[in-house]
Design a protein around this motif. Structure first.
Motif, short mmCIF file in Angstrom:
data_model
loop_
_atom_site.label_atom_id
_atom_site.label_comp_id
_atom_site.label_asym_id
_atom_site.label_seq_id
_atom_site.Cartn_x
_atom_site.Cartn_y
_atom_site.Cartn_z
N TYR A 17 0.85 -1.19 0.00
CA TYR A 17 0.00 0.00 0.00
C TYR A 17 0.89 1.24 0.00
N GLN A 18 0.64 2.13 -0.95
CA GLN A 18 1.35 3.40 -0.96
C GLN A 18 0.56 4.41 -0.13
N VAL A 19 1.22 5.05 0.83
CA VAL A 19 0.55 5.99 1.73
C VAL A 19 1.41 7.24 1.88
N ARG A 20 0.86 8.24 2.53
CA ARG A 20 1.64 9.43 2.93
C ARG A 20 1.60 9.53 4.44
N LEU A 21 2.77 9.66 5.01
CA LEU A 21 2.89 9.80 6.46
C LEU A 21 2.77 11.28 6.81
N ASP A 22 1.94 11.59 7.80
CA ASP A 22 1.77 12.99 8.19
C ASP A 22 3.08 13.61 8.65
N SER A 23 3.87 12.85 9.42
CA SER A 23 5.14 13.39 9.91
C SER A 23 6.11 12.25 10.19
N VAL A 24 7.39 12.54 9.99
CA VAL A 24 8.48 11.62 10.32
C VAL A 24 9.51 12.42 11.11
N LYS A 25 9.87 11.91 12.29
CA LYS A 25 10.81 12.62 13.14
C LYS A 25 12.04 11.76 13.39
N LEU A 26 13.19 12.37 13.19
CA LEU A 26 14.47 11.72 13.45
C LEU A 26 15.33 12.71 14.22
N GLY A 27 15.71 12.35 15.45
CA GLY A 27 16.37 13.34 16.30
C GLY A 27 15.41 14.48 16.55
N ASP A 28 15.88 15.71 16.31
CA ASP A 28 15.02 16.88 16.45
C ASP A 28 14.46 17.35 15.12
N ALA A 29 14.76 16.64 14.04
CA ALA A 29 14.30 17.04 12.71
C ALA A 29 12.94 16.42 12.42
N LEU A 30 12.02 17.26 11.96
CA LEU A 30 10.66 16.83 11.69
C LEU A 30 10.32 17.15 10.24
N VAL A 31 9.86 16.13 9.51
CA VAL A 31 9.52 16.28 8.09
C VAL A 31 8.07 15.86 7.90
N TYR A 32 7.35 16.61 7.07
CA TYR A 32 5.92 16.36 6.89
C TYR A 32 5.62 15.79 5.51
N GLU A 33 4.48 15.06 5.44
CA GLU A 33 3.95 14.55 4.17
C GLU A 33 5.00 13.71 3.43
N VAL A 34 5.35 12.57 3.99
CA VAL A 34 6.42 11.73 3.45
C VAL A 34 5.81 10.46 2.84
N PRO A 35 6.05 10.19 1.55
CA PRO A 35 5.53 8.97 0.94
C PRO A 35 6.16 7.72 1.55
N ALA A 36 5.37 6.64 1.62
CA ALA A 36 5.85 5.39 2.21
C ALA A 36 5.12 4.22 1.58
N ILE A 37 5.66 3.03 1.79
CA ILE A 37 5.05 1.79 1.34
C ILE A 37 4.88 0.88 2.56
N VAL A 38 3.72 0.24 2.66
CA VAL A 38 3.45 -0.75 3.71
C VAL A 38 3.38 -2.12 3.04
N LEU A 39 4.19 -3.07 3.52
CA LEU A 39 4.27 -4.41 2.94
C LEU A 39 3.75 -5.45 3.92
N PRO A 40 3.22 -6.56 3.40
CA PRO A 40 2.64 -7.57 4.30
C PRO A 40 3.66 -8.37 5.08
N GLN A 41 4.89 -8.54 4.57
CA GLN A 41 5.84 -9.41 5.25
C GLN A 41 6.41 -8.75 6.51
N ALA A 42 6.82 -9.59 7.45
CA ALA A 42 7.40 -9.11 8.70
C ALA A 42 8.75 -8.44 8.43
N MET A 43 9.02 -7.38 9.15
CA MET A 43 10.29 -6.66 9.04
C MET A 43 10.74 -6.28 10.44
#
Length: 214
Positions: free
Chosen positions: A160-186
């Motif tokens: 499933y292709q989705v958009r994440l509202d926000s992604v935070k790494l450390g103190d950096a915050l990024v909005y509207e980030v495309p992502a893929i959700v897969l059925p297999q375990a990771m």
């Protein structure tokens, strides 16, 4: 070995939406609020729903309580737009420094939509990639996304292709980030180029420095 994605060209990166500068409330319908973000077309938000860094917390009568860039704001229908007071897309710190583990991987903890996840930096992944189990854990409604076929190291899979509202790494915050959700375990979430291209990357020995570009 990191899971590698070979996504079709139509999944290539497009210009991404930055943090909204102004928010106006133009209507309330039950538990939904009709908001205008950065002068764009009005959009209905349900309680708890987010869009471009703006989250609807509650409604009452002709007013609504919104969270804008982490700041709680109470808006009335017809009021002048509320500004967040920061430059678009400049959420948080502009530099992240990561240190590789004993196997040379960068495995930072972070957040997606405000919920904790374990990342692994993977410059071979076009987008952020996560399992359905992780998506459910962080309450991501991935099944509302677009179904896509992808090729992985383990063969073809439907995701499933989705958009994440926000992604935070450390103190950096990024909005509207495309992502893929897969059925297999990771075992972790792959931090791919839909996030990494927002930064200028430089590796020195066992350190990776990310400087925010936009």
């Amino acid at each position: 070995m990191p899971l590698r994605l070979l996504l079709a060209a139509f999944l290539g990166l497009a210009p991404l939406v930055a943090l909204a500068q102004s928010v106006a409330l133009t209507g309330v319908s039950g538990s939904k609020a009709l908001v205008v973000i950065d002068g764009a077309a009005p959009r209905f938000l349900s309680a708890g729903q987010s869009h471009q860094g703006v989250k609807l917390l509650s409604t009452q009568g002709e007013s609504a309580v919104l969270e804008i860039d982490g700041q709680r704001q109470s808006l009335q229908v017809g009021d002048a737009p509320v500004s967040v007071g920061r430059s678009a897309g400049h959420g948080g710190s502009r530099r992240i420094v990561l240190t590789a583990d004993s196997q040379g991987h960068f495995m930072p903890a972070g957040q997606i939509n405000g919920r904790s996840v374990q990342f692994m930096v993977d410059t071979g992944a076009t987008l952020i990639v996560m399992s359905e189990a992780d998506a459910r854990r962080i309450r991501l409604p991935f099944e509302q996304g677009q179904k896509v076929r992808v090729s992985t190291a383990n063969g073809p899979a439907m995701g499933y292709q989705v958009r994440l509202d926000s992604v935070k790494l450390g103190d950096a915050l990024v909005y509207e980030v495309p992502a893929i959700v897969l059925p297999q375990a990771m075992p972790y979430v792959l931090l791919g180029n839909s996030f990494l291209t927002r930064f200028q990357m430089q590796r020195t020995n066992d350190q990776l420095t990310l400087d925010k570009r936009y």
